[in-house]
Design a protein around this motif. Structure first.
Motif, short mmCIF file in Angstrom:
data_model
loop_
_atom_site.label_atom_id
_atom_site.label_comp_id
_atom_site.label_asym_id
_atom_site.label_seq_id
_atom_site.Cartn_x
_atom_site.Cartn_y
_atom_site.Cartn_z
N SER B 13 0.83 -1.20 0.00
CA SER B 13 0.00 0.00 0.00
C SER B 13 0.87 1.24 0.00
O SER B 13 2.04 1.20 0.38
N PRO B 14 0.29 2.36 -0.44
CA PRO B 14 1.05 3.62 -0.40
C PRO B 14 1.57 3.91 1.00
O PRO B 14 0.89 3.67 2.00
N GLY B 15 2.83 4.41 1.05
CA GLY B 15 3.45 4.75 2.32
C GLY B 15 4.25 3.62 2.93
O GLY B 15 5.12 3.86 3.79
N GLN B 16 3.97 2.40 2.52
CA GLN B 16 4.72 1.26 3.05
C GLN B 16 6.06 1.12 2.35
O GLN B 16 6.36 1.82 1.38
N SER B 17 6.88 0.21 2.85
CA SER B 17 8.19 -0.08 2.25
C SER B 17 8.20 -1.48 1.67
O SER B 17 7.55 -2.39 2.21
N ILE B 18 8.93 -1.64 0.60
CA ILE B 18 9.11 -2.96 0.00
C ILE B 18 10.59 -3.18 -0.28
O ILE B 18 11.36 -2.23 -0.45
N THR B 19 10.97 -4.45 -0.33
CA THR B 19 12.33 -4.82 -0.68
C THR B 19 12.30 -5.90 -1.76
O THR B 19 11.57 -6.89 -1.63
N ILE B 20 13.07 -5.67 -2.82
CA ILE B 20 13.16 -6.62 -3.93
C ILE B 20 14.53 -7.26 -3.88
O ILE B 20 15.55 -6.57 -3.83
N SER B 21 14.55 -8.58 -3.90
CA SER B 21 15.82 -9.30 -3.86
C SER B 21 16.31 -9.66 -5.26
O SER B 21 15.52 -9.73 -6.21
N CYS B 22 17.60 -9.88 -5.34
CA CYS B 22 18.25 -10.23 -6.61
C CYS B 22 19.39 -11.19 -6.27
O CYS B 22 20.36 -10.79 -5.62
N THR B 23 19.25 -12.44 -6.66
CA THR B 23 20.24 -13.43 -6.26
C THR B 23 20.95 -14.04 -7.47
O THR B 23 20.37 -14.20 -8.55
N GLY B 24 22.19 -14.36 -7.26
CA GLY B 24 22.99 -14.99 -8.30
C GLY B 24 24.11 -15.78 -7.66
O GLY B 24 24.05 -16.11 -6.48
N THR B 25 25.13 -16.06 -8.42
CA THR B 25 26.29 -16.75 -7.88
C THR B 25 27.30 -15.73 -7.38
O THR B 25 27.15 -14.53 -7.59
N SER B 26 28.34 -16.20 -6.74
CA SER B 26 29.37 -15.31 -6.21
C SER B 26 30.06 -14.53 -7.32
O SER B 26 30.57 -13.42 -7.10
N SER B 27 30.07 -15.10 -8.53
CA SER B 27 30.72 -14.40 -9.64
C SER B 27 29.78 -13.40 -10.31
O SER B 27 30.20 -12.56 -11.09
N ASP B 28 28.48 -13.51 -10.02
CA ASP B 28 27.50 -12.59 -10.61
C ASP B 28 27.36 -11.30 -9.81
O ASP B 28 27.38 -10.21 -10.36
N SER B 63 16.86 2.81 -2.18
CA SER B 63 18.16 2.49 -1.63
C SER B 63 18.54 1.06 -1.99
O SER B 63 17.67 0.20 -2.19
N GLY B 64 19.85 0.83 -2.11
CA GLY B 64 20.34 -0.49 -2.48
C GLY B 64 21.30 -1.04 -1.45
O GLY B 64 21.94 -0.30 -0.70
N SER B 65 21.41 -2.37 -1.43
CA SER B 65 22.34 -3.03 -0.53
C SER B 65 22.76 -4.36 -1.12
O SER B 65 22.19 -4.82 -2.12
N LYS B 66 23.74 -4.98 -0.50
CA LYS B 66 24.23 -6.29 -0.97
C LYS B 66 24.74 -7.08 0.22
O LYS B 66 25.34 -6.53 1.14
N ASN B 69 25.80 -13.29 -1.99
CA ASN B 69 25.41 -13.43 -3.38
C ASN B 69 24.06 -12.80 -3.70
O ASN B 69 23.44 -13.12 -4.72
N ALA B 70 23.59 -11.91 -2.85
CA ALA B 70 22.28 -11.28 -3.07
C ALA B 70 22.36 -9.78 -2.91
O ALA B 70 23.03 -9.27 -2.03
N ALA B 71 21.67 -9.09 -3.83
CA ALA B 71 21.51 -7.64 -3.75
C ALA B 71 20.04 -7.35 -3.49
O ALA B 71 19.17 -8.18 -3.77
N SER B 72 19.77 -6.16 -2.98
CA SER B 72 18.38 -5.78 -2.68
C SER B 72 18.14 -4.32 -3.02
O SER B 72 19.04 -3.49 -2.89
N LEU B 73 16.91 -4.06 -3.44
CA LEU B 73 16.44 -2.70 -3.65
C LEU B 73 15.28 -2.46 -2.69
O LEU B 73 14.34 -3.26 -2.66
N THR B 74 15.37 -1.39 -1.93
CA THR B 74 14.29 -1.03 -1.01
C THR B 74 13.67 0.27 -1.46
O THR B 74 14.38 1.23 -1.76
N ILE B 75 12.35 0.28 -1.53
CA ILE B 75 11.61 1.50 -1.81
C ILE B 75 10.80 1.82 -0.56
O ILE B 75 9.94 1.04 -0.14
N SER B 76 11.09 2.96 0.04
CA SER B 76 10.37 3.36 1.25
C SER B 76 9.33 4.42 0.88
O SER B 76 9.46 5.11 -0.13
#
Lengths: 121, 107
Positions: B13-28, B63-66, B69-76
């Motif tokens: 819902s509007p105003g909430q935060s979400i996080t999207i994950s992105c996974t790969g191998t250690s070389s990715d 905002s982004g983080s790692k 082997n996983a990166a994340s995008l958070t939208i607040s």
């Protein structure tokens, strides 16, 4: 203001060729790497190719290597020559400006509007 | 090279935060991770680069983080205009790969 304007899309039969163009303005074109990214209908993004800022290095994804050729000239134009086209090459093709003095793949900072290529008999 | 793995969809819902994950191998998933936003019929737009950096003009709500082997995008503070497809990406010396894409729906 950076602008990338694409042209050259269309419908082509399997096995035939097509050339896409991407004209840059508002930037010193020769100082940046340039890449092509495509998106099949209803699908995700797929990196296709990149050319270094000086044109000396090119890289391709496995599925197009040997069939596609990326090039650039000093008139601020990026090209993608696509030969031996297959139905699976059907996609919207985007050009993008990457990093300053980039020699290989990098970030897509500015993008063209896209050009639809349809490979069908 | 295989695509990076993302959830197909995320909604909130509007105003909430979400996080999207992105996974790969250690070389990715290395230092060169980026995130793109794409609205229907439009070209992608760079939202995050170098894992955590934002281009000029991109809202601090993104905002982004790692980790490993996983990166994340958070939208607040989710807003209606954030409804779009989001793709992670990582590049190496000679190749680049995108994630499978996540459709964000604002309820």
């Amino acid at each position: 203001q950076v602008q990338l304007v694409q042209s050259g899309g269309g419908v082509v039969q399997p096995g035939r060729s097509l050339r896409l163009s991407c004209v840059g303005s508002g930037l010193t074109f020769k100082d940046y790497g340039l890449e092509w990214v495509r998106q099949a209908p209803g699908k995700g993004l797929e990196w296709v190719s990149v050319i270094s800022y000086d044109g000396r290095k090119t890289y391709y994804t496995d599925s197009v290597r040997g069939r596609f050729t990326v090039s650039r000239d000093n008139r601020n134009i990026l090209y993608l020559q696509m030969n031996s086209l297959r139905p699976e090459d059907t996609a919207v093709y985007y050009c993008a400006r990457t990093d300053y003095f980039a020699s290989g793949p990098s970030y897509g900072w500015f993008w063209g509007q896209g050009a639809l290529v349809t490979v069908s008999s | 090279q295989s695509a990076l793995t993302q959830p197909a969809s995320v909604s909130a819902s509007p105003g909430q935060s979400i996080t999207i994950s992105c996974t790969g191998t250690s070389s990715d998933i290395g230092a060169y991770v980026s995130w793109y936003q794409q609205h229907p019929g439009k070209a992608p737009k760079l939202m995050i680069y170098d894992v955590t950096s934002r281009p000029l003009g991109i809202s601090s709500r993104f905002s982004g983080s790692k980790s490993g082997n996983a990166a994340s995008l958070t939208i607040s503070g989710l807003q209606a205009e954030d409804e779009a497809d989001y793709y992670c990406s990582s590049y190496m010396t000679t190749t680049k790969v995108f994630g499978t894409g996540t459709k964000v729906t604002v309820l």
